[in-house]
Motif scaffolding. Structure first.
Motif, PDB file in Angstrom:
ATOM      1  N   ASP A 170      37.965  25.959  21.861  1.00 32.73           N
ATOM      2  CA  ASP A 170      36.970  26.616  22.714  1.00 32.73           C
ATOM      3  C   ASP A 170      37.212  28.120  22.747  1.00 32.73           C
ATOM      4  N   PRO A 171      37.029  28.798  21.618  1.00 34.67           N
ATOM      5  CA  PRO A 171      37.281  30.245  21.575  1.00 34.67           C
ATOM      6  C   PRO A 171      36.365  31.047  22.482  1.00 34.67           C
ATOM      7  N   LEU A 172      35.161  30.538  22.791  1.00 35.38           N
ATOM      8  CA  LEU A 172      34.245  31.252  23.681  1.00 35.38           C
ATOM      9  C   LEU A 172      34.860  31.411  25.067  1.00 35.38           C
ATOM     10  N   VAL A 173      35.414  30.331  25.603  1.00 28.82           N
ATOM     11  CA  VAL A 173      36.022  30.404  26.926  1.00 28.82           C
ATOM     12  C   VAL A 173      37.281  31.266  26.888  1.00 28.82           C
ATOM     13  N   GLN A 174      38.065  31.150  25.818  1.00 31.10           N
ATOM     14  CA  GLN A 174      39.251  32.008  25.688  1.00 31.10           C
ATOM     15  C   GLN A 174      38.867  33.483  25.723  1.00 31.10           C
ATOM     16  N   GLN A 175      37.828  33.838  24.991  1.00 35.15           N
ATOM     17  CA  GLN A 175      37.383  35.228  24.965  1.00 35.15           C
ATOM     18  C   GLN A 175      36.885  35.675  26.328  1.00 35.15           C
ATOM     19  N   SER A 176      36.203  34.789  27.031  1.00 35.62           N
ATOM     20  CA  SER A 176      35.658  35.176  28.337  1.00 35.62           C
ATOM     21  C   SER A 176      36.778  35.435  29.341  1.00 35.62           C
ATOM     22  N   ILE A 177      37.862  34.680  29.265  1.00 36.55           N
ATOM     23  CA  ILE A 177      38.971  34.897  30.197  1.00 36.55           C
ATOM     24  C   ILE A 177      39.694  36.194  29.858  1.00 36.55           C
ATOM     25  N   ASP A 178      39.850  36.493  28.561  1.00 32.61           N
ATOM     26  CA  ASP A 178      40.444  37.772  28.172  1.00 32.61           C
ATOM     27  C   ASP A 178      39.667  38.934  28.780  1.00 32.61           C
ATOM     28  N   TRP A 179      38.341  38.846  28.732  1.00 28.49           N
ATOM     29  CA  TRP A 179      37.528  39.931  29.278  1.00 28.49           C
ATOM     30  C   TRP A 179      37.422  39.853  30.800  1.00 28.49           C
ATOM     31  N   GLY A 180      37.535  38.643  31.346  1.00 25.53           N
ATOM     32  CA  GLY A 180      37.535  38.522  32.798  1.00 25.53           C
ATOM     33  C   GLY A 180      38.699  39.256  33.433  1.00 25.53           C
ATOM     34  N   LYS A 181      39.859  39.269  32.771  1.00 23.10           N
ATOM     35  CA  LYS A 181      40.994  40.055  33.269  1.00 23.10           C
ATOM     36  C   LYS A 181      40.604  41.518  33.404  1.00 23.10           C
ATOM     37  N   GLN A 182      39.879  42.024  32.404  1.00 23.61           N
ATOM     38  CA  GLN A 182      39.461  43.419  32.440  1.00 23.61           C
ATOM     39  C   GLN A 182      38.414  43.665  33.514  1.00 23.61           C
TER      40      GLN A 182
END
Length: 864
Positions: A330-342
């Motif tokens: 699920d790379p989409l969710v992984q990417q969203s959490i990376d950006w959610g930190k920001q």
């Protein structure tokens, strides 16, 4: 050019510093974080963006221009801000008499934004914006590249000021009002544009606002005047134009009805080396304490901008290293959490000397009741909710904890406590909405009788009952007993107030407003009931750790009573859902299809040291969750597949409110996870609804909702389309904090099964790999002063959990894995040795197989 280029001067200083060479804007990518930038090229004039620090932020549009937008103060919520003060409407640049055109590509970076601009006067142009943390100013880095022989170029900088506070707003009846805004004055002091606003709004104290614009270099010239808007015409929209909600678009409006700014222009001669580049750092800084203070802020911002930029990028890269995920399925969710930190970091702000006053929703502006010297908070959203909320923080805290951003949310809770105790005379009621100057819109401990005999409250019950749980959450993740002790008295007062003052019929269910701000509901709301029971259990847990037997017994007994009575009181059999509210007399169930119907599944209880996922029994919880996975309650493509605010036959007109919010979708996501419903069409439907807004949503042609990497408040919905299609005052927040709850908490707490209870020296790791995936992993998951790594796999009949703790202060470590409900292991192996003293617990998630171990590195394999 149709007219001369001049710089706009406002109360504030805009400063430029010059640096030769291209290294000033080197694109730094922290090791292992290849996705630290996201770009977009379409409809840039319709997309808002923000570059933010802890003490200032700049909101513009992704074509590099600054258009009027926002609705709290009509059209004024963008521009450059240092809370609680706005400095500028915008900045524009020209070279050799030609305005730099609209950007062709916009890029969000971790801690900065960048614009690819068209060649101007034969020169390449790129702009990077960032805000040094702790500084009351913004830096605009203009990189100018010369492809030919050495030459000079004339740089022109326009600025338009707008010195005004975040409060008062512009709604009819608010007093004082944004319409009372005082005209700015501008001057050129031989080095900078200086803008000031000195005076007092009706009934308000005298203020001294100032803003400066400039660089570290002395300009060739500087002029001031109202005409300086760069290439924009300076068109003033009024908010009464026809065409809403689609038109006018922000790009049609340069100012709003309350604008009283002025402008100015600075010019510089640049010496450009052959086939080389020069970076010009322009600074905007300001203060609500006069020109001298603004000048000091400007000097700080202009001190070595290149080094400050490098430090900013490095700090954001370090922040990204916490909770480093690997979700190959699920790379989409992984990417969203990376950006959610920001996103959470972008929304983290500070301010000083908040003057706490009760405005009673704008009806008054009395003398302050007291002051808060220092405040830290995670803003609800940009651009119209950048200030301090109770309920937003209480959901955002789950995301902040799971990605290791403890300090910001601890600061937010302290701020809420301090403001609430001043405002409400230590009654225990939690304030709802506080502007960064201390003005309180809603959240006062008062109430009135309505003509129909019902009660109108000036506060929300849900924020008060959720507060103890938020404190307990942070205490469990940090193990910080000092924080627990600091907040403990307030949390006790929270729940004693609710039990003693908000239960007129003595049935145990609290009266008052909840998170659904709609008329026609019963006096007792579902979310208040759910969160009261949870809050009592959490208070009991903290009381037990403090050896406060009286509070422990009171809270435990009451929580247990409510839990035992909950399902028979609230389950609405006719719809296989939970009632939204109870109407008195007689506790008549009202089922109006609001999103809060999912809170019984979303809430997690802590009972006698054990985690209970979901307050609803499995059969009812499972049915209620499944009952919302359809087009009556959730969206369908091309709209967001997230959860509607109100189902399709609900209020106000019997057609529901088919608007998808980040919060509603998060509630559904977490509820699905608590009941082991992790696969496609279940939790994945809602985590993807949240994630796709940040990178690629169908409603906007496979592009982000607005800013790449930012999760908005409202997603494209049948009753409210995409933000980029809406008018200048018709949009939701383009970056909102609380939606990250539904992704970060789902992965870290539910998929990876990280369940810290460090306040009681305990931590559990009981993962559950989503259906359709084989592996989930997380590294450097912050737990108190240490961290943990978790790797979970599921292949065939084998379930494997591998953990490694690093300086985690826990006397008891539990490792496990979650199997399907009813499953039984045929073999359990811990660190290579078969074990038989494991435990099987049937939960709403499934069958949890667990065994105690110690800190360090361990591997558990369960075979069924």
């Amino acid at each position: 050019m149709p007219r001369g280029i001049t710089a706009v001067l406002s109360v504030g200083v805009v400063v430029l510093s010059l640096a030769t060479g291209g290294q000033a804007l080197a694109r730094s990518h922290p090791q292992g974080q290849a996705a630290s930038e996201l770009s977009v090229t379409s409809r840039l004039a319709d997309r808002r963006e923000v570059a933010a620090g802890t003490r200032a932020y700049s909101i513009g549009f992704e074509d590099g221009r600054f258009y009027a937008n926002g609705w709290h103060i009509t059209g004024e919520m963008g521009g450059v801000w240092t809370p609680p003060l706005k400095l500028l409407d915008g900045m524009w640049f020209g070279l050799d008499g030609n305005w730099v055109g609209p950007a062709t590509k916009f890029t969000s970076g971790w801690g900065y934004t960048r614009y690819d601009l068209p060649a101007t006067a034969g020169l390449g142009v790129e702009r990077t914006d960032f805000v040094p943390d702790g500084q009351r100013g913004v830096l605009f880095g203009l990189k100018i590249s010369n492809p030919g022989a050495a030459r000079t170029a004339k740089l022109s900088v326009d600025a338009h000021s707008e010195l005004m506070g975040q409060y008062p707003w512009g709604f009819t009846g608010v007093t004082p009002n944004a319409s009372d805004n005082i005209a700015d004055q501008g001057r050129y002091d031989g080095h900078n544009l200086v803008f000031t606003d000195d005076g007092a709004l009706p009934g308000a104290p005298t203020h001294h606002y100032a803003a400066l614009v400039g660089t570290a270099s002395k300009p060739d010239s500087g002029v001031v005047g109202n005409q300086f808007w760069g290439p924009q015409p300076g068109h003033r929209c009024t908010g009464t134009e026809p065409g809403a909600p689609a038109d006018p678009k922000p790009s049609a409006c340069d100012d709003g009805p309350f604008g009283r700014g002025t402008g100015g222009e600075l010019t510089y001669t640049l010496s450009l080396p052959a086939r080389g580049s020069q970076t010009v750092w322009l600074a905007v800084a300001g203060s609500d304490n006069g020109v001298a203070s603004a000048q000091h802020e400007l000097s700080q911002v202009l001190h070595n901008p290149s080094a400050q930029f490098a430090a900013k990028v490095a700090a954001r890269g370090q922040l990204a290293q916490h909770t480093t995920l690997s979700l190959p399925g699920d790379p989409l969710v992984q990417q969203s959490i990376d950006w959610g930190k920001q996103n959470l970091a972008d929304l983290t702000q500070t301010a000083q000397n908040l003057q706490v006053r009760w405005t009673n929703q704008g009806k008054q502006f009395p003398a302050p009741l007291g002051s808060v010297p220092d405040a830290t908070w995670v803003g609800a959203g940009f651009p119209d909710y950048p200030w301090i909320f109770g309920t937003d923080a209480e959901y955002t805290a789950f995301a902040a904890a799971s990605v290791g951003q403890f300090e910001a949310i601890e600061g937010h809770l302290r701020t809420l406590r301090d403001v609430s105790d001043i405002l409400n005379n230590r009654s225990g009621v939690v304030v709802h909405e506080t502007v960064s100057d201390g003005s309180i819109w809603f959240g006062h401990d008062s109430r009135q009788a309505n003509p129909d005999g019902t009660t109108a409250y000036d506060f929300n019950t849900d924020e008060t009952v959720k507060f103890p749980s938020t404190v307990a959450l942070i205490w469990r993740w940090t193990g910080d007993n000092r924080f627990r002790d600091e907040m403990y008295d307030f949390t006790k007062r929270n729940l004693h107030y609710v039990v003693n003052s908000l239960d007129a019929d003595h049935d145990g269910w609290p009266e008052g407003s909840g998170n659904v701000e709609r008329t026609g509901m019963g006096a007792e709301k579902l979310d208040n009931a759910v969160y009261l029971a949870r809050g009592l259990y959490d208070l009991a847990d903290m009381a037990h750790s403090k050896h406060d037997g009286t509070t422990y017994a009171w809270a435990t007994n009451l929580a247990r009573t409510l839990q035992q009575r909950f399902d028979q009181t609230w389950w609405y059999q006719a719809a296989s859902q939970y009632a939204d509210s109870l109407s008195d007399p007689g506790n008549t169930q009202l089922f109006q299809q609001y999103w809060i119907g999912q809170t019984p599944m979303e809430a997690e209880l802590h009972v006698n040291g054990q985690t209970v996922a979901g307050a609803a029994p499995f059969d009812h919880g499972n049915a209620a969750l499944a009952g919302r996975e359809n087009d009556c309650y959730s969206g369908t493509p091309p709209f967001s597949p997230g959860l509607f605010h109100t189902g399709c036959t609900g209020p106000p007109s019997g057609q529901g409110e088919k608007v998808v919010y980040g919060l509603t979708t998060s509630i559904q996501s977490i509820g699905e996870g608590n009941y082991g419903r992790l696969g496609a069409g279940q939790q994945q439907r809602y985590t993807h609804a949240l994630a796709e807004t940040m990178v690629s949503e169908p409603a906007t042609g496979g592009t982000p909702d607005e800013q790449p990497g930012a999760m908005p408040e409202i997603f494209p919905s049948p009753d409210q389309g995409a933000n980029i299609d809406r008018c200048w005052t018709c949009r939701s927040m383009f970056m909102q904090a609380w939606g990250n709850y539904g992704t970060a908490w789902a992965v870290v707490h539910q998929w990876l099964g990280v369940r810290p209870d460090l306040g009681n020296s305990r931590v559990e790791f009981v993962p559950q790999v989503p259906a359709g995936q084989t592996s989930v992993a997380g590294q450097d998951i912050r737990l108190g002063t240490g961290s943990a790594d978790v790797h979970a796999t599921h292949v065939g009949t084998s379930y494997r959990t591998e953990i490694a703790t690093h300086a985690v202060r826990a006397g008891q470590v539990v490792i496990g894995h979650t199997l399907p409900r009813g499953a039984h292991p045929s073999a359990v192996v811990l660190d290579g040795r078969a074990v038989h003293d494991y435990r099987i617990t049937e939960t709403n998630r499934g069958a949890e197989v667990t065994i105690s171990t110690g800190t360090g590195h361990h591997t558990l394999t369960v075979t069924v």
